[in-house]
Design an enzyme around this catalytic site. Structure first.
Site, short mmCIF file in Angstrom:
data_model
loop_
_atom_site.label_atom_id
_atom_site.label_comp_id
_atom_site.label_asym_id
_atom_site.label_seq_id
_atom_site.Cartn_x
_atom_site.Cartn_y
_atom_site.Cartn_z
N HIS A 199 0.81 -1.22 0.00
CA HIS A 199 0.00 0.00 0.00
C HIS A 199 0.85 1.27 0.00
CE1 HIS A 199 -3.68 2.03 0.04
NE2 HIS A 199 -4.30 1.46 1.05
N ASP A 203 -2.31 2.03 -4.46
CA ASP A 203 -3.61 2.24 -3.85
C ASP A 203 -4.57 1.17 -4.37
OD1 ASP A 203 -2.83 4.45 -2.35
OD2 ASP A 203 -3.17 5.80 -4.06
#
Length: 229
Positions: A199, A203
């Site tokens: 992450h 995204d």
């Protein structure tokens, strides 16, 4: 071996904030395509290629084609330098169960290889892993990883991202399931993609777009052999 695995996976688990995309794929066309390719190899007397044509080479090709459209998937991160590197080459790690534990040999320049070359390379790397004769260069340089735990009979799992890579594409076993097609229940061969992403680099929308492209290619495997995708 276990010491190395322990250190690597501890680092991966502690460092990487993971996001995971789970996706069901209709594998009807994929199963047919694989059967056709295997039969073609057998008709040519190439039993080695026929045996090597498991679902994994097709998944690797789909992953590379999809990653070419989503550069941040084929990336690495270095927090000490505060850098994200987008790689132009596509070196695909293949998670492989060996006699001493998990190894991840690498198909280098997978974007420049034919499907037959990818299949034979994966088969040779797996054989070398089982015989404990992988060379250091065969274990180095991966830019993303494919983990076919379906070969172990597992329907769905959650792969771990290995830093500095940012994606691990997990593939479950193909199994028949009842699914809805145009409002009617039918039985179709289905596989689950479990794709873990870092992450810090990816995204949810970026990871989802990549997985959507992989799923589309696997559901329409003719596109694996076409320039028009």
């Amino acid at each position: 071996m276990r010491r190395t695995i322990a250190h690597t996976l501890t680092r991966a688990w502690q460092e990487v904030p993971r996001i995971v995309d789970y996706r069901e794929v209709d594998a009807t066309a994929l199963v047919r395509a694989r059967a056709s390719l295997k039969q073609r190899a057998l008709d040519r007397g190439d039993e080695a290629l026929a045996a090597a044509l498991t679902p994994t080479p097709l998944v690797v090709r789909a992953a590379v084609l999809a990653a070419q459209e989503h550069p941040y998937v084929n990336a690495s991160i270095d927090l000490e330098r505060e850098e994200i590197t987008l790689h132009r080459h596509f070196h695909v790690g293949i998670a492989t169960a060996g006699p001493d534990g998990l190894t991840v040999p690498v198909v280098h320049d997978a974007d420049r290889r034919s499907l037959a070359e990818i299949a034979m390379e994966i088969a040779e790397l797996a054989h070398a892993a089982r015989e404990r004769r992988l060379r250091p260069d065969q274990l180095a340089g991966a830019t993303l990883t494919v983990n076919n735990f379906g070969s172990l009979g597992t329907w769905m799992g959650t792969p771990i991202v290995r830093p500095p890579e940012v994606v691990n594409l997990g593939v479950g076993a193909i199994r028949e399931q009842v699914v809805a097609v145009e409002g009617a229940p039918v039985v179709r061969p289905t596989l689950v993609l479990s794709t873990a992403g870092d992450h810090r680099v990816l995204d949810g929308d970026t990871l989802a777009a990549f997985v959507s492209d992989v799923a589309h290619l696997l559901e329409n495997p003719v596109l694996l052999f076409e320039d028009l995708r």
